[in-house]
Scaffold this motif. Structure first.
Motif, mmCIF file in Angstrom:
data_model
loop_
_atom_site.group_PDB
_atom_site.id
_atom_site.type_symbol
_atom_site.label_atom_id
_atom_site.label_comp_id
_atom_site.label_asym_id
_atom_site.label_seq_id
_atom_site.Cartn_x
_atom_site.Cartn_y
_atom_site.Cartn_z
ATOM 1 N N GLY A 1 0.813 -1.214 0.000
ATOM 2 C CA GLY A 1 0.000 0.000 0.000
ATOM 3 C C GLY A 1 0.839 1.252 0.000
ATOM 4 N N ALA A 2 0.571 2.144 0.942
ATOM 5 C CA ALA A 2 1.254 3.436 1.004
ATOM 6 C C ALA A 2 2.732 3.291 1.311
ATOM 7 N N ALA A 3 3.130 2.220 1.967
ATOM 8 C CA ALA A 3 4.541 2.038 2.305
ATOM 9 C C ALA A 3 5.395 1.961 1.050
ATOM 10 N N THR A 4 4.864 1.374 -0.037
ATOM 11 C CA THR A 4 5.632 1.272 -1.275
ATOM 12 C C THR A 4 5.871 2.647 -1.883
ATOM 13 N N ALA A 5 4.818 3.457 -1.983
ATOM 14 C CA ALA A 5 4.969 4.793 -2.553
ATOM 15 C C ALA A 5 5.946 5.623 -1.735
ATOM 16 N N GLU A 6 5.887 5.508 -0.411
ATOM 17 C CA GLU A 6 6.807 6.262 0.446
ATOM 18 C C GLU A 6 8.249 5.848 0.193
ATOM 19 N N LYS A 7 8.482 4.534 0.072
ATOM 20 C CA LYS A 7 9.840 4.053 -0.157
ATOM 21 C C LYS A 7 10.333 4.465 -1.543
ATOM 22 N N THR A 8 9.467 4.385 -2.552
ATOM 23 C CA THR A 8 9.853 4.758 -3.913
ATOM 24 C C THR A 8 10.259 6.218 -3.972
ATOM 25 N N GLU A 9 9.489 7.073 -3.303
ATOM 26 C CA GLU A 9 9.820 8.500 -3.304
ATOM 27 C C GLU A 9 11.121 8.748 -2.551
ATOM 28 N N ALA A 10 11.357 8.065 -1.458
ATOM 29 C CA ALA A 10 12.572 8.273 -0.684
ATOM 30 C C ALA A 10 13.807 7.834 -1.453
ATOM 31 N N GLU A 11 13.677 6.785 -2.274
ATOM 32 C CA GLU A 11 14.817 6.276 -3.025
ATOM 33 C C GLU A 11 14.977 6.980 -4.366
ATOM 34 N N ALA B 1 10.670 6.397 -11.464
ATOM 35 C CA ALA B 1 10.570 5.970 -12.862
ATOM 36 C C ALA B 1 10.327 4.469 -12.991
ATOM 37 N N GLY B 2 10.531 3.712 -11.969
ATOM 38 C CA GLY B 2 10.362 2.269 -12.054
ATOM 39 C C GLY B 2 9.935 1.678 -10.735
ATOM 40 N N ALA B 3 9.640 0.367 -10.777
ATOM 41 C CA ALA B 3 9.205 -0.316 -9.564
ATOM 42 C C ALA B 3 10.384 -0.466 -8.609
ATOM 43 N N PRO B 4 10.142 -0.407 -7.322
ATOM 44 C CA PRO B 4 11.224 -0.614 -6.348
ATOM 45 C C PRO B 4 11.726 -2.052 -6.414
ATOM 46 N N ARG C 1 11.378 -2.935 -1.323
ATOM 47 C CA ARG C 1 10.012 -3.222 -0.868
ATOM 48 C C ARG C 1 10.028 -3.811 0.548
ATOM 49 N N THR C 2 10.972 -4.723 0.798
ATOM 50 C CA THR C 2 11.045 -5.339 2.128
ATOM 51 C C THR C 2 11.387 -4.310 3.193
ATOM 52 N N GLU C 3 12.390 -3.488 2.928
ATOM 53 C CA GLU C 3 12.774 -2.458 3.897
ATOM 54 C C GLU C 3 11.627 -1.485 4.136
ATOM 55 N N ALA C 4 10.878 -1.152 3.072
ATOM 56 C CA ALA C 4 9.745 -0.240 3.231
ATOM 57 C C ALA C 4 8.665 -0.848 4.118
ATOM 58 N N TYR C 5 8.412 -2.152 3.935
ATOM 59 C CA TYR C 5 7.395 -2.817 4.760
ATOM 60 C C TYR C 5 7.846 -2.860 6.211
ATOM 61 N N TRP C 6 9.092 -3.240 6.445
ATOM 62 C CA TRP C 6 9.590 -3.299 7.825
ATOM 63 C C TRP C 6 9.556 -1.926 8.482
ATOM 64 N N ARG C 7 9.914 -0.889 7.715
ATOM 65 C CA ARG C 7 9.937 0.446 8.302
ATOM 66 C C ARG C 7 8.529 0.968 8.580
ATOM 67 N N ALA C 8 7.567 0.620 7.747
ATOM 68 C CA ALA C 8 6.195 1.109 7.936
ATOM 69 C C ALA C 8 5.470 0.386 9.066
ATOM 70 N N SER C 9 5.993 -0.765 9.482
ATOM 71 C CA SER C 9 5.347 -1.506 10.575
ATOM 72 C C SER C 9 5.631 -0.800 11.894
ATOM 73 N N HIS C 10 4.569 -0.507 12.664
ATOM 74 C CA HIS C 10 4.739 0.157 13.957
ATOM 75 C C HIS C 10 5.358 -0.775 14.994
#
Length: 466
Positions: free
Chosen positions: A241-251, A255-258, A263-272
């Motif tokens: 979900g939103a965690a992917t878009a946040e990670k893509t923008e940060a990296e 222009a392309g898929a993460p 994707r894994t780091e984004a999921y781990w970071r978005a988990s509270h």
């Protein structure tokens, strides 16, 4: 009270009066007899009643009954066999009440013998015992499939041979379906605390190994994130979900898929909170949706491209890639919780090895561009033309032989231009491709160009990623 026989008369004679001659003579004889009797006791003589001849003892000259006899020898000390216990003789109502305990194997040996003898004589009790044994079988929890990894495949094949599926699973999706089911069976067997057991993810980058520490739940979150690449390509909802878009923008990768690691780091970071066993449900549901969707789409969907950020694979190869990673990480989890885990079924393992062998030329070319492998020969090989080749022989179940082009991915492998031969066990080659064993430590038989062999082994290790 009145006088007579019942009246108590006090004894007025004094105790200390002097004895007369007759009484003094009787007392002296009694004393002599007593001393003579004690002398006989000390010499071991007796009359069989007070002495030692009969095996009993009593106080000397006391006239009391004999003491307790000495303990008798036990039957165990004689070396003779113990007597058989008498069989139980129970009423019919008692035997019937024992049927439940007998079905649970909770009866004693004598009760079991009595019940089983009764079952041979009473038809109604035999029927009841059969029903109870069947009910006990239903109380057992589902057993793990890891005792035989091909069991699920054989059962499904047997069922489909009798009644073909209306919507069959494509052949290239069957390994993922089987490995996801095996991993799910493993997760069902582990306890709550084991979901937090430490796991170290390992892969190979450049010329050395790399690792990342997580937990069993973190590994399933990783599989959920990367399997989501296939789901997104099929039009399913992205689990991040939103965690992917946040990670893509940060990296800065808009222009392309993460990549899978992003994707894994984004999921781990978005988990509270750190992932828990609750992550099993969305991973399991997503794997079912993926298999169901490719089955409805048919075999033609295998040409659909799945983006991995820096590269893309056809859907058919991507499903094999996901099956391979599911098996590898299931082994990581099994090691963390000290649980046995077997390799995939041979025909599924062969497909995974074939994918790795087909990806070796591209991995070799990428390492050359990065300066990590020896440069290609100065003589250029035209696309489609035969060039130098290495014969890769995989032994064991799922094995085979592949000719790997060495000059460029566009060249054609040729047995006439073979310069080296490498032989590995199938599981060992998969461990190398997963980054779980270094190229120097891989147990490989080698003949021919050493430099070409080294480049291919390092290219196989470079196929791994988080």
């Amino acid at each position: 009270m009145s006088g007579g026989a019942d009246r108590f008369e006090p004894f007025d004679e004094p105790f200390d009066r002097p004895l007369d001659d007759h009484e003094e003579h009787e007392a002296k004889e009694e004393h002599e007899e007593h001393e003579e009797h004690e002398a006989k006791e000390q010499d071991g003589e007796g009359d069989g009643e007070d002495g030692g001849g009969g095996g009993f003892t009593s106080p000397a000259g006391s006239g009391q009954p004999p003491r307790v006899p000495l303990p008798r020898s036990s039957v165990e000390d004689t070396g003779l066999p113990l007597p058989e216990p008498a069989p139980l003789v129970l009423e019919h109502r008692v035997l019937k009440s024992l049927l439940g305990a007998w079905a649970l194997a909770a009866c004693s040996a004598q009760e079991t013998a009595a019940v089983e003898e009764h079952l041979g004589e009473c038809g109604s009790c035999a029927d009841e015992a059969l029903r109870l044994r069947g009910a006990v079988g239903l109380l057992h929890p589902p057993e793990s499939l890891d005792l035989d990894p091909s069991l699920r495949t054989r059962v499904l094949e047997g069922c489909l041979d009798r009644r073909p599926a209306r919507i069959p699973v494509p052949e290239w999706a069957a390994p993922y379906d089987a490995e996801a089911a095996r991993l799910d069976a493993l997760l069902q067997d582990i306890g709550d605390a084991e979901w937090h057991a430490p796991v170290r993810l390992r892969w190979f980058e450049g010329d050395g190994p790399v690792s990342r520490r997580t937990t069993v739940a973190g590994v399933i979150a990783h599989l959920l994130s990367v399997d989501g690449l296939v789901g997104v390509a099929l039009g399913l909802e992205d689990p991040l979900g939103a965690a992917t878009a946040e990670k893509t923008e940060a990296e800065g990768a808009a222009a392309g898929a993460p990549t899978p690691s992003q994707r894994t780091e984004a999921y781990w970071r978005a988990s509270h909170f750190p992932p828990t066993r609750a992550v099993r449900a969305p991973w399991r549901e997503q794997s079912h949706h993926i298999v169901r969707t490719v089955s409805f789409a048919g075999g033609g969907s295998g040409r659909l491209a799945v983006s991995y950020g820096g590269f893309a694979l056809p859907l058919s190869d991507s499903m094999l890639d996901r099956a391979f990673e599911c098996w590898v990480h299931a082994g990581d989890i099994a090691d963390a919780v000290d649980y046995p885990y077997e390799p995939p079924a041979p025909r599924h393992l062969h497909r995974m090895i074939d994918l790795a062998a087909r990806m070796l030329p591209v991995s070799l070319a990428e390492r050359r561009r990065a300066g990590l492998s020896a440069p290609a020969p100065r003589r250029l090989v035209a696309a489609g033309a035969p060039g130098r080749s290495l014969r890769l022989e995989i032994e064991g179940s799922g094995g085979g032989e592949w000719l790997i082009p060495l000059d460029s991915p566009a060249s054609v492998a040729s047995a006439e231009h073979e310069v080296a031969h490498v032989a590995l066990d199938g599981v060992e080659f998969c461990r190398l491709a997963a980054g779980h064993v270094s190229p120097e430590e891989a147990a490989a038989g080698q003949v021919g160009d050493r430099e070409a062999i080294r480049d291919v082994l390092f290219a196989a290790a470079s196929l791994s990623r988080m």
